[in-house]
Design an enzyme around this catalytic site. Structure first.
Site, short mmCIF file in Angstrom:
data_model
loop_
_atom_site.label_atom_id
_atom_site.label_comp_id
_atom_site.label_asym_id
_atom_site.label_seq_id
_atom_site.Cartn_x
_atom_site.Cartn_y
_atom_site.Cartn_z
N GLY A 195 0.82 -1.20 0.00
CA GLY A 195 0.00 0.00 0.00
C GLY A 195 0.86 1.25 0.00
N CYS A 196 0.25 2.38 -0.35
CA CYS A 196 1.00 3.63 -0.45
C CYS A 196 1.47 4.13 0.91
CB CYS A 196 0.17 4.68 -1.17
SG CYS A 196 -1.50 4.93 -0.51
N PHE A 197 0.58 4.17 1.91
CA PHE A 197 0.99 4.60 3.24
C PHE A 197 2.08 3.70 3.83
CE2 PHE A 197 -3.32 6.76 3.68
CZ PHE A 197 -2.81 8.06 3.73
#
Length: 340
Positions: A148-150
């Site tokens: 995921g990006c986070f």
């Protein structure tokens, strides 16, 4: 030439995959799928790609995709990938890179975090390339779970100190652009609600926290004292993560820089900011810019990481993973600077 297919080519991540792969010297996109836009030209849905693709969006089934692709990217909503991954893996040789959350976590953790039963468990490798050097061209698996990006920005901010066993507690505070919420408008992303504003959400229980715990505790076994709060800001792209890290011993800024420079030596997409990172400097690129400073009064370090959520946080990292497992140079098709 590697033949690539994209399932779910009309969203932000699908468009970024198409945009970056248009300039990749070793890849030809042979299939791009969409149910809603089937029959339309890629360049009519993504007008920025005019002149780069003479490809029609199709509603292809997994068997059709396997016949014409060496690598298949899944840029679909959570829960949708598990509907097709079993068929893609069955009796085939193509490699699969899933950009959804479906294969990032152990089944029991996934079901707890996402609140639904996993329909099709499979053996997947979760890969942030900079912290998973064991993933090489000799990788024998066929399914990559793209992070995921986070978690990408957060893990890169804390990984060197975790690998050194120095973490006592970590608080990740992340600011993200609107594209992180996808291209379906919501009350949060509606322009009048967000402009000149900042909106915190999921203050203590964001789904991506599970990935952060998974990765950081892998580097520093048993460590789970991690907190995370995200905020949406009025920007289209980017994630700025501020990691407030309490360390087991007092460190100077010079100590921290040495730890980070040694850990990320030879990692082409990690760059250290002269002062503090800027989202503008990484926008549109696959780079992660990192800055740091030790708090001389306390056993505390502040580390900042800046990434483009759609590139290093999604499509670019997926292509980086593809390059690695397909035996290409890790930077191939990805060495371009931020847009400023």
């Amino acid at each position: 030439m590697i033949k690539a297919g994209i399932i779910g080519a009309t969203g932000y991540t699908g468009e970024e995959l198409l945009r970056i792969l248009a300039g990749h010297p070793s890849v030809e996109v042979t299939a791009a799928t969409s149910r809603a836009a089937a029959g339309k030209k890629v360049s009519s849905v993504h007008e920025n790609l005019k002149g780069f693709y003479d490809l029609t969006l199709e509603n292809l089934n997994p068997d059709d995709m396997k016949k014409i692709c060496d690598v298949i990217f899944l840029a679909v909503p959570h829960g949708a990938a598990m509907e097709v991954v079993p068929e893609l893996l069955k009796d085939g040789t193509c490699k699969i890179i899933d950009l959804s959350a479906d294969y990032r976590l152990p089944v029991s953790v996934f079901e707890k975090v996402y609140g639904s039963k996993h329909k099709a468990p499979a053996d997947a490798a979760y890969v942030i390339p900079e912290v998973h050097p064991e993933i090489t061209k000799d990788f024998k698996g066929r399914l990559i779970a793209n992070p995921g990006c986070f978690p990408t920005g957060a893990t890169l901010a804390a990984a060197p100190l975790a690998a050194a066993g120095l973490l006592k507690s970590v608080i990740f505070d992340s600011k993200t652009g609107i594209t992180g919420a996808g291209n379906t408008p919501t009350e949060t992303t509606h322009y009048p609600n967000l402009t000149e504003n900042i909106i915190p959400y999921k203050l203590t229980a964001h789904r991506h926290l599970a990935e952060m715990v998974q990765e950081i505790s892998r580097l520093q076994p048993g460590f789970e004292n991690i907190s995370f709060t995200p905020h949406v800001i009025p920007a289209s792209r980017g994630i700025m993560t501020t990691a407030h890290i309490e360390t087991k011993e007092k460190l100077t800024t010079a100590d921290v820089k040495k730890i980070y420079e040694e850990y990320y030596a030879g990692k082409p997409f990690i760059q250290f900011a002269e002062t503090v990172p800027s989202l503008a400097n990484v926008r549109g690129s696959n780079y992660c810019h990192i800055g740091m400073e030790a708090d001389a009064r306390n056993n505390r370090v502040v580390v900042l990481s800046a990434i483009d959520n759609l590139v290093k946080g999604a499509a670019g990292q997926a292509i980086q993973n593809m390059n690695i497992i397909c035996g290409l140079k890790e930077t191939e098709g990805l060495r371009f600077p931020g847009l400023i």
